[in-house]
Design an enzyme around this catalytic site. Structure first.
Site, PDB file in Angstrom:
ATOM      1  NE  ARG A  20      -3.362   2.456   2.797  1.00  0.00           N
ATOM      2  CZ  ARG A  20      -2.929   3.529   3.451  1.00  0.00           C
ATOM      3  NH1 ARG A  20      -1.706   3.505   3.997  1.00  0.00           N
ATOM      4  NH2 ARG A  20      -3.675   4.615   3.547  1.00  0.00           N
ATOM      5  N   GLY A 103      16.084 -15.310   0.286  1.00  0.00           N
ATOM      6  CA  GLY A 103      16.044 -15.875  -1.054  1.00  0.00           C
ATOM      7  C   GLY A 103      15.515 -14.882  -2.074  1.00  0.00           C
ATOM      8  CB  SER A 104      12.638 -12.559  -1.954  1.00  0.00           C
ATOM      9  OG  SER A 104      11.719 -13.590  -1.676  1.00  0.00           O
ATOM     10  CB  ILE A 126       8.019 -14.446  10.462  1.00  0.00           C
ATOM     11  CG1 ILE A 126       8.243 -15.883  10.008  1.00  0.00           C
ATOM     12  CG2 ILE A 126       6.782 -13.842   9.806  1.00  0.00           C
ATOM     13  CD1 ILE A 126       7.180 -16.846  10.487  1.00  0.00           C
ATOM     14  CG  ASP A 127      12.353 -17.707   9.773  1.00  0.00           C
ATOM     15  OD1 ASP A 127      11.430 -17.942  10.578  1.00  0.00           O
ATOM     16  OD2 ASP A 127      12.606 -18.436   8.799  1.00  0.00           O
ATOM     17  NE  ARG A 162      -1.994 -32.177  30.896  1.00  0.00           N
ATOM     18  CZ  ARG A 162      -3.194 -32.148  30.331  1.00  0.00           C
ATOM     19  NH1 ARG A 162      -3.570 -31.085  29.644  1.00  0.00           N
ATOM     20  NH2 ARG A 162      -4.008 -33.171  30.457  1.00  0.00           N
ATOM     21  NE  ARG A 171      15.445 -23.757   6.093  1.00  0.00           N
ATOM     22  CZ  ARG A 171      14.639 -22.892   5.479  1.00  0.00           C
ATOM     23  NH1 ARG A 171      13.328 -22.996   5.626  1.00  0.00           N
ATOM     24  NH2 ARG A 171      15.124 -21.913   4.729  1.00  0.00           N
ATOM     25  CE  LYS A 219       8.585 -23.963  36.567  1.00  0.00           C
ATOM     26  NZ  LYS A 219       8.360 -22.506  36.603  1.00  0.00           N
ATOM     27  CB  VAL A 262      -0.516 -20.819  13.857  1.00  0.00           C
ATOM     28  CG1 VAL A 262      -1.124 -19.778  14.772  1.00  0.00           C
ATOM     29  CG2 VAL A 262      -1.504 -21.956  13.614  1.00  0.00           C
TER      30      VAL A 262
END
Length: 353
Positions: A20, A103-104, A126-127, A162, A171, A219, A262
Site C-alpha cells: 500500500r 532468497g527473494s 518472520i525469521d 504439565r 529453520r 511449580k 499459525v
C-alpha cells in the site's frame, strides 16, 4: 516512472502495508504503481496490472499479501532471469520493489545484474534472518502470535500441572524462539545456533523438569520453547523426557505443540505496519534517486555500513553486502547471532528458576 512491486517467498504480516505504501507514495509523486502477482513466477509470465488507490486502501490490517507469493526454481536459472528482464522491459518498468526474505533478496540482486530496471529490496521475513537490518517486516507480529499462544498454553498447563514443549518457526535462526521465550516466561529456550546434541538437550531438560517439579516446589507448569531448526524432532524429545518424568515427577505430564504456519498469519501489529510504511516510503525515494541493487534496512547497528536517509532508522545497504552478512547469520557466525547466543547463556540460569 512506472514502479513495479512484488512479494516473494514466505508471506509475512505487514506485506500488504508495504504494498500500500509503495503504491500510495508512487501515485502521490506522479508515478504509476504496477502490482506484479505471484512473485517472480508472475514477473516471468508478465502477470501484472496497475495498482489503484481503491485497491490498496484498507489493506494494511490484512495478513498475507494481496499480490500473492511464490517460490520459483526457474527464476534461479539464467534463462528464468532473462524472461523476467524481458518482461520488465516489455512493460516499461523503470523501478522494481521486491518485498521478501533472503532468497527473494538474492533473486533481486541477481536480476539487478542483468536488468536496466532499478531494483530495491525490502526485508520481510518472520525469521529475522536477513543481514544488516535489526528487524524485518512481519517479525513483531510473529513474536506476538507466539507469545499469545504460549500464554494460552500456560493457562491449561497450570491447571493440570504439565510441561509443554512449543515448537516455533526458525529453520536456521532462533530469533523467534529466543524473543518469544523471554516474553512468555519460558523455563528454557532451544535454538539452532547452540548446536547441542540430542543427549545433552535431553539431559539438561530432564534436570530442569526434575528441579521444577520436585516435592515442595509447588511449580505447576514448565514451558520450553524450541526452534524448528533444532535437529531433534519435537515428538522424540517429548517421548524421551516423558520417560524421565514418570520416575522423577510422577503425576506430571508433558505435551507438545507445533505452532507451524499459525505464526505467519494474522493481522500485522502496529509496529509491523509502521516499519513497513517507513521502509516502503524510503524504497520509493531510493528509486527516485536512481538507486539500484540495494535494500532499505531498519535500525542498522553497524557503523559506516550503507547510506543514511532522512529517516534516522532507515539506511540504504548494497544488496551484495546484505547477502554476505545474511550468510554469516545463517551460519551462526554473525556478530548479531553470537550476541544472541551469549544473551541466552547469561539468562539460562534465571529462566530455569
Amino acid at each position: 516512472m512506472r514502479i513495479g512491486v512484488l512479494t516473494s517467498g514466505g508471506d509475512a504480516p505487514g506485506m500488504n502495508a508495504t504494498i500500500r505504501t509503495v503504491a500510495k507514495v508512487a501515485i502521490a509523486r506522479g508515478h504509476e504503481a504496477i502490482g506484479i502477482h505471484n512473485g517472480y513466477v508472475g514477473l516471468m509470465q508478465g502477470n501484472m496490472a496497475p495498482l489503484v488507490l481503491s485497491e490498496v486502501d484498507g489493506i494494511s490490517r490484512l495478513g498475507g499479501t494481496i499480490l500473492g507469493s511464490a517460490r520459483s526454481a526457474e527464476f534461479r536459472t539464467a534463462d528464468g532471469r532473462e524472461l523476467a528482464r524481458e518482461q520488465l522491459e516489455l512493460n516499461e518498468i523503470d523501478g522494481l520493489v521486491v518485498i521478501g526474505g533472503n532468497g527473494s533478496l538474492a533473486g533481486a540482486h541477481a536480476l539487478a545484474a542483468v536488468s536496466k530496471t532499478r531494483i530495491v529490496g525490502i526485508p520481510a521475513s518472520i525469521d529475522n534472518d536477513i543481514g544488516h537490518t535489526r528487524t524485518a517486516v512481519g517479525v513483531d507480529t510473529a513474536v506476538n502470535t507466539i507469545v499469545e499462544a504460549c500464554d494460552r498454553i500456560t493457562d491449561t498447563a497450570t491447571a493440570h500441572r504439565r510441561a509443554f514443549i512449543v515448537e516455533v518457526m526458525g529453520r536456521d535462526n532462533g530469533f523467534l524462539a529466543l524473543r518469544s521465550g523471554l516474553a512468555a516466561e519460558a523455563d528454557a529456550v532451544l535454538i539452532t545456533e547452540r548446536k547441542l546434541d540430542e543427549d545433552t538437550v535431553v539431559r539438561q531438560l530432564g534436570e530442569l523438569l526434575k528441579r521444577s517439579f520436585a516435592p515442595g516446589r509447588m511449580k505447576r507448569r514448565v514451558l520450553i520453547i524450541k526452534s524448528e531448526g533444532v535437529p531433534i524432532p519435537t515428538s522424540i524429545l517429548v517421548e524421551r523426557l516423558r520417560d524421565s518424568l514418570s520416575s522423577d515427577a510422577p503425576g506430571v505430564t508433558i505435551r507438545e505443540t507445533v505452532l507451524g504456519h499459525v505464526v505467519r498469519g494474522g493481522s500485522p501489529s502496529q509496529a509491523d505496519r509502521v516499519i513497513a510504511q517507513r521502509l516502503a516510503f524510503n524504497a520509493a525515494m531510493a528509486l527516485e534517486s536512481d538507486a539500484d541493487d540495494i535494500m532499505v534496512a531498519w535500525d542498522v547497528v553497524t557503523e559506516g555500513v550503507g547510506m543514511m536517509t532522512d529517516d534516522p532508522r532507515v539506511r540504504w545497504i548494497p544488496l551484495s553486502d546484505v547477502l554476505k552478512e545474511t550468510e554469516l547469520v545463517l551460519q551462526g557466525t554473525s556478530s548479531v547471532t553470537l550476541d544472541r547466543i551469549r544473551l541466552l547463556e547469561r539468562t539460562e540460569p534465571v529462566l530455569a528458576l
